[in-house]
Design a protein around this motif. Structure first.
Motif, PDB file in Angstrom:
ATOM      1  N   TYR A  18       0.643  -1.348   0.186  1.00 11.24           N
ATOM      2  CA  TYR A  18       0.125  -0.028  -0.106  1.00 11.24           C
ATOM      3  C   TYR A  18       0.966   1.296  -0.059  1.00 11.24           C
ATOM      4  O   TYR A  18       1.980   1.224   0.176  1.00 11.24           O
ATOM      5  CB  TYR A  18      -1.030   0.005   1.062  1.00 11.24           C
ATOM      6  CG  TYR A  18      -0.327   0.404   2.500  1.00 11.24           C
ATOM      7  CD1 TYR A  18      -0.397   1.676   2.985  1.00 11.24           C
ATOM      8  CD2 TYR A  18      -0.131  -0.723   3.265  1.00 11.24           C
ATOM      9  CE1 TYR A  18       0.496   1.852   4.172  1.00 11.24           C
ATOM     10  CE2 TYR A  18       0.458  -0.550   4.599  1.00 11.24           C
ATOM     11  CZ  TYR A  18       0.448   0.831   4.972  1.00 11.24           C
ATOM     12  OH  TYR A  18       1.084   1.221   6.296  1.00 11.24           O
ATOM     13  N   ARG A  19       0.218   2.337  -0.411  1.00 11.60           N
ATOM     14  CA  ARG A  19       0.780   3.668  -0.262  1.00 11.60           C
ATOM     15  C   ARG A  19      -0.089   4.487   0.558  1.00 11.60           C
ATOM     16  O   ARG A  19      -1.284   4.435   0.499  1.00 11.60           O
ATOM     17  CB  ARG A  19       0.852   4.232  -1.716  1.00 11.60           C
ATOM     18  CG  ARG A  19       1.576   5.561  -1.871  1.00 11.60           C
ATOM     19  CD  ARG A  19       1.270   6.171  -3.307  1.00 11.60           C
ATOM     20  NE  ARG A  19       0.030   6.438  -3.700  1.00 11.60           N
ATOM     21  CZ  ARG A  19      -0.356   5.909  -4.677  1.00 11.60           C
ATOM     22  NH1 ARG A  19       0.270   5.554  -5.610  1.00 11.60           N
ATOM     23  NH2 ARG A  19      -1.879   6.008  -5.089  1.00 11.60           N
ATOM     24  N   SER A  20       0.519   5.291   1.423  1.00 13.28           N
ATOM     25  CA  SER A  20      -0.210   6.503   2.108  1.00 13.28           C
ATOM     26  C   SER A  20       0.658   7.764   2.186  1.00 13.28           C
ATOM     27  O   SER A  20       1.786   7.680   1.978  1.00 13.28           O
ATOM     28  CB  SER A  20      -0.824   6.044   3.173  1.00 13.28           C
ATOM     29  OG  SER A  20       0.474   5.611   4.194  1.00 13.28           O
ATOM     30  N   SER A  21       0.203   8.850   2.601  1.00 17.51           N
ATOM     31  CA  SER A  21       0.656   9.947   2.582  1.00 17.51           C
ATOM     32  C   SER A  21       0.856  10.413   4.284  1.00 17.51           C
ATOM     33  O   SER A  21      -0.118  10.171   4.944  1.00 17.51           O
ATOM     34  CB  SER A  21       0.018  11.259   2.164  1.00 17.51           C
ATOM     35  OG  SER A  21      -0.160  11.220   0.872  1.00 17.51           O
ATOM     36  N   ALA A  22       2.107  10.735   4.715  1.00 16.55           N
ATOM     37  CA  ALA A  22       2.207  10.874   6.244  1.00 16.55           C
ATOM     38  C   ALA A  22       1.352  12.348   6.718  1.00 16.55           C
ATOM     39  O   ALA A  22       1.148  13.149   5.973  1.00 16.55           O
ATOM     40  CB  ALA A  22       3.602  11.198   6.411  1.00 16.55           C
ATOM     41  N   ASN A  84      -4.733   9.035   2.797  1.00 18.49           N
ATOM     42  CA  ASN A  84      -4.987   8.664   1.527  1.00 18.49           C
ATOM     43  C   ASN A  84      -4.285   7.341   1.466  1.00 18.49           C
ATOM     44  O   ASN A  84      -3.653   6.950   0.573  1.00 18.49           O
ATOM     45  CB  ASN A  84      -3.838   9.448   0.701  1.00 18.49           C
ATOM     46  CG  ASN A  84      -4.858  11.180   0.630  1.00 18.49           C
ATOM     47  OD1 ASN A  84      -5.795  11.137   0.761  1.00 18.49           O
ATOM     48  ND2 ASN A  84      -3.695  12.020   0.401  1.00 18.49           N
ATOM     49  N   PHE A  85      -4.400   6.388   2.412  1.00 20.30           N
ATOM     50  CA  PHE A  85      -4.314   4.902   2.312  1.00 20.30           C
ATOM     51  C   PHE A  85      -4.845   4.426   0.889  1.00 20.30           C
ATOM     52  O   PHE A  85      -6.141   4.065   0.696  1.00 20.30           O
ATOM     53  CB  PHE A  85      -4.771   4.271   3.471  1.00 20.30           C
ATOM     54  CG  PHE A  85      -4.377   2.876   3.665  1.00 20.30           C
ATOM     55  CD1 PHE A  85      -3.503   2.518   4.581  1.00 20.30           C
ATOM     56  CD2 PHE A  85      -5.098   1.912   3.165  1.00 20.30           C
ATOM     57  CE1 PHE A  85      -3.109   0.995   4.619  1.00 20.30           C
ATOM     58  CE2 PHE A  85      -4.641   0.644   3.232  1.00 20.30           C
ATOM     59  CZ  PHE A  85      -3.862   0.160   4.143  1.00 20.30           C
ATOM     60  N   THR A  86      -4.125   3.881   0.143  1.00 19.79           N
ATOM     61  CA  THR A  86      -4.369   2.956  -1.044  1.00 19.79           C
ATOM     62  C   THR A  86      -3.654   1.982  -1.110  1.00 19.79           C
ATOM     63  O   THR A  86      -2.544   1.799  -1.326  1.00 19.79           O
ATOM     64  CB  THR A  86      -4.131   4.066  -2.290  1.00 19.79           C
ATOM     65  OG1 THR A  86      -4.407   5.186  -2.213  1.00 19.79           O
ATOM     66  CG2 THR A  86      -4.427   3.520  -3.643  1.00 19.79           C
ATOM     67  N   VAL A  87      -4.275   0.709  -1.446  1.00 20.85           N
ATOM     68  CA  VAL A  87      -3.730  -0.856  -1.558  1.00 20.85           C
ATOM     69  C   VAL A  87      -3.457  -0.656  -3.321  1.00 20.85           C
ATOM     70  O   VAL A  87      -4.285  -0.519  -3.835  1.00 20.85           O
ATOM     71  CB  VAL A  87      -4.889  -1.621  -1.474  1.00 20.85           C
ATOM     72  CG1 VAL A  87      -4.174  -3.191  -1.967  1.00 20.85           C
ATOM     73  CG2 VAL A  87      -5.193  -1.595   0.195  1.00 20.85           C
ATOM     74  N   LEU A  88      -2.297  -0.771  -3.515  1.00 19.06           N
ATOM     75  CA  LEU A  88      -1.624  -1.061  -4.567  1.00 19.06           C
ATOM     76  C   LEU A  88      -1.558  -2.472  -5.164  1.00 19.06           C
ATOM     77  O   LEU A  88      -1.929  -2.619  -6.306  1.00 19.06           O
ATOM     78  CB  LEU A  88       0.016  -0.675  -4.791  1.00 19.06           C
ATOM     79  CG  LEU A  88      -0.036   1.033  -4.333  1.00 19.06           C
ATOM     80  CD1 LEU A  88       1.596   1.313  -4.205  1.00 19.06           C
ATOM     81  CD2 LEU A  88      -0.822   1.927  -5.232  1.00 19.06           C
ATOM     82  N   ASP A  89      -1.551  -3.490  -4.420  1.00 17.45           N
ATOM     83  CA  ASP A  89      -1.596  -4.835  -4.712  1.00 17.45           C
ATOM     84  C   ASP A  89      -1.713  -5.539  -3.584  1.00 17.45           C
ATOM     85  O   ASP A  89      -1.304  -5.297  -2.436  1.00 17.45           O
ATOM     86  CB  ASP A  89      -0.325  -5.101  -5.380  1.00 17.45           C
ATOM     87  CG  ASP A  89      -0.309  -6.476  -6.446  1.00 17.45           C
ATOM     88  OD1 ASP A  89      -1.175  -7.008  -6.491  1.00 17.45           O
ATOM     89  OD2 ASP A  89       0.914  -7.068  -6.440  1.00 17.45           O
ATOM     90  N   GLN A  90      -2.342  -6.901  -3.805  1.00 14.02           N
ATOM     91  CA  GLN A  90      -2.607  -7.855  -2.786  1.00 14.02           C
ATOM     92  C   GLN A  90      -2.727  -9.231  -3.193  1.00 14.02           C
ATOM     93  O   GLN A  90      -2.939  -9.166  -4.534  1.00 14.02           O
ATOM     94  CB  GLN A  90      -3.538  -7.422  -1.588  1.00 14.02           C
ATOM     95  CG  GLN A  90      -4.913  -7.389  -2.294  1.00 14.02           C
ATOM     96  CD  GLN A  90      -5.744  -6.758  -1.322  1.00 14.02           C
ATOM     97  OE1 GLN A  90      -5.763  -6.911   0.017  1.00 14.02           O
ATOM     98  NE2 GLN A  90      -7.095  -6.226  -1.629  1.00 14.02           N
TER      99      GLN A  90
END
Length: 142
Positions: A18-22, A84-90
């Protein structure tokens, strides 16, 4: 007469990238505290992974048993230290990528994801391609 012991169900491995912003105000001591607590929690839950932090953006790979991974991801999604928690892959894994790390950490001092992405001689055009590139970067620093 012999009695066989019941077969133990072996839980497969799963992963999530996942990607997120601090969140505003996240400083170095807060990040160090987060890493310390994450490593302890991951050890207790049987999880491993890698966290890359660059320009206020987190990229995290977590792997382990789904029964521990997915409840943790739900908690992380609600964590106020990032937005802005975004799952990129799982998905599932045959074997761990970061088996020696409760939480591998890298930042721009170790390697730059953004520089690495631009050096790949391919314009990222799809979400799957982007996720694959981030995954490959994290493997390269592991």
């Amino acid at each position: 007469m012999t009695i066989d012991a019941p077969a133990h169900k072996v839980e497969r491995l799963s992963y999530c990238l996942y990607r997120s912003s601090a969140a505003p105000g996240l400083d170095a001591p807060a990040l160090d505290y987060l890493l310390e607590k994450s490593r302890i929690r991951n050890l207790e839950l049987g999880l491993s992974g890698c966290l890359h932090y660059e320009n206020g953006i987190f990229f995290q790979w977590l792997e382990g048993p789904p029964s521990a991974l997915y409840p943790l991801l739900s908690k992380l999604e609600e964590d106020s230290r990032h937005i802005n928690f975004t799952v990129l892959d799982q998905g599932s894994l045959e074997q761990r990528i970061f088996d020696q790390w409760q939480m591998r950490f890298s930042d721009i001092q170790v390697a730059s994801l953004f520089s690495w992405l631009t050096s790949q001689n391919k314009v990222v055009i799809s979400a799957n391609d982007y996720a694959e590139k981030v995954k490959n970067f994290m493997k390269s620093i592991g």
